[in-house]
Write a protein that holds these residues in place. Structure first.
Motif, PDB file in Angstrom:
ATOM      1  N   MET A 152       0.834  -1.208   0.000  1.00  0.00           N
ATOM      2  CA  MET A 152       0.000   0.000   0.000  1.00  0.00           C
ATOM      3  C   MET A 152       0.867   1.256   0.000  1.00  0.00           C
ATOM      4  N   VAL A 153       1.962   1.235   0.758  1.00  0.00           N
ATOM      5  CA  VAL A 153       2.896   2.370   0.764  1.00  0.00           C
ATOM      6  C   VAL A 153       3.461   2.565  -0.638  1.00  0.00           C
ATOM      7  N   THR A 186       4.121   3.131  11.768  1.00  0.00           N
ATOM      8  CA  THR A 186       3.320   3.525  10.609  1.00  0.00           C
ATOM      9  C   THR A 186       3.647   4.953  10.203  1.00  0.00           C
ATOM     10  N   ILE A 187       3.686   5.848  11.170  1.00  0.00           N
ATOM     11  CA  ILE A 187       4.017   7.260  10.893  1.00  0.00           C
ATOM     12  C   ILE A 187       5.417   7.365  10.308  1.00  0.00           C
ATOM     13  N   THR A 188       6.353   6.629  10.875  1.00  0.00           N
ATOM     14  CA  THR A 188       7.739   6.654  10.395  1.00  0.00           C
ATOM     15  C   THR A 188       7.831   6.176   8.946  1.00  0.00           C
ATOM     16  N   ILE A 189       7.131   5.088   8.636  1.00  0.00           N
ATOM     17  CA  ILE A 189       7.168   4.550   7.271  1.00  0.00           C
ATOM     18  C   ILE A 189       6.547   5.522   6.278  1.00  0.00           C
ATOM     19  N   ILE A 190       5.439   6.142   6.642  1.00  0.00           N
ATOM     20  CA  ILE A 190       4.800   7.114   5.748  1.00  0.00           C
ATOM     21  C   ILE A 190       5.714   8.318   5.528  1.00  0.00           C
ATOM     22  N   ASN A 237      -3.470  -4.028  12.860  1.00  0.00           N
ATOM     23  CA  ASN A 237      -2.855  -3.997  14.193  1.00  0.00           C
ATOM     24  C   ASN A 237      -1.351  -3.731  14.140  1.00  0.00           C
ATOM     25  N   LEU A 238      -0.945  -2.809  13.266  1.00  0.00           N
ATOM     26  CA  LEU A 238       0.458  -2.439  13.164  1.00  0.00           C
ATOM     27  C   LEU A 238       0.743  -1.278  14.112  1.00  0.00           C
ATOM     28  N   ARG A 266       9.647  11.340   2.023  1.00  0.00           N
ATOM     29  CA  ARG A 266      11.014  11.811   1.742  1.00  0.00           C
ATOM     30  C   ARG A 266      11.594  11.102   0.518  1.00  0.00           C
ATOM     31  N   GLY A 267      11.279   9.831   0.382  1.00  0.00           N
ATOM     32  CA  GLY A 267      11.765   9.078  -0.774  1.00  0.00           C
ATOM     33  C   GLY A 267      11.277   9.669  -2.086  1.00  0.00           C
ATOM     34  N   VAL A 268      10.009  10.071  -2.126  1.00  0.00           N
ATOM     35  CA  VAL A 268       9.464  10.702  -3.329  1.00  0.00           C
ATOM     36  C   VAL A 268      10.170  12.030  -3.585  1.00  0.00           C
TER      37      VAL A 268
END
Length: 143
Positions: free
Chosen positions: A87-88, A119-123, A113-114, A128-130
């Motif tokens: 999804m990311v 979750t915030i860190t990954i988003i 249930n993550l 930043r990656g984009v």
């Protein structure tokens, strides 16, 4: 651990497709990059020739799934995490991150249930990656 903890069912794959599709259609449009990403996900799941699976994207556009209901029965924890990462990747596939896409990810993380901080860190990492990818493309054009 039993084999059932690792077995990915057809229902798990369908849930994954619905979750990914929900992100791709969240901004009410599907770019060619997003279509390419969708086709890759179908292939990864071994469903590239399955008409019902292919139609899930259009179904999500006209009748969005409820994330809790879509993801609650996915049991293998590794696949639950993999769905979220897909999804990311769906969110960043067109280099445009819409607020509606982030909302879908937040709902999915809760349904799966993550950990909310992870979750915030990954988003944030994906955002930043984009930015870095776009900066790199601009550097190459300006070179």
């Amino acid at each position: 651990m039993s084999n059932s903890e690792y077995l990915i069912t057809r229902g798990d794959k369908t849930a994954c497709l619905r979750a990914v599709a929900s992100v791709l259609v969240a901004d009410e449009r599907i770019s060619k990059e997003e279509m390419g990403f969708w086709n890759n996900v179908l292939a990864q799941l071994g469903l590239e020739n399955d008409e019902a699976a292919k139609n899930i994207l259009q179904q999500e556009m006209s009748n969005p799934s409820i994330m809790d209901e879509t993801l609650r029965d996915v049991k293998p924890i590794f696949f639950r995490k993999n769905i979220f990462l897909m999804m990311v990747n769906a969110m960043i596939s067109d280099n445009v991150i819409a607020t509606s896409e982030i909302s879908k990810l937040e709902l999915a993380a809760k349904a799966l249930n993550l950990d909310s901080q992870s979750t915030i860190t990954i988003i944030d990492w994906a955002k930043r990656g984009v930015e870095w990818r776009l900066q790199g493309q601009k550097l190459l054009v300006d070179f």
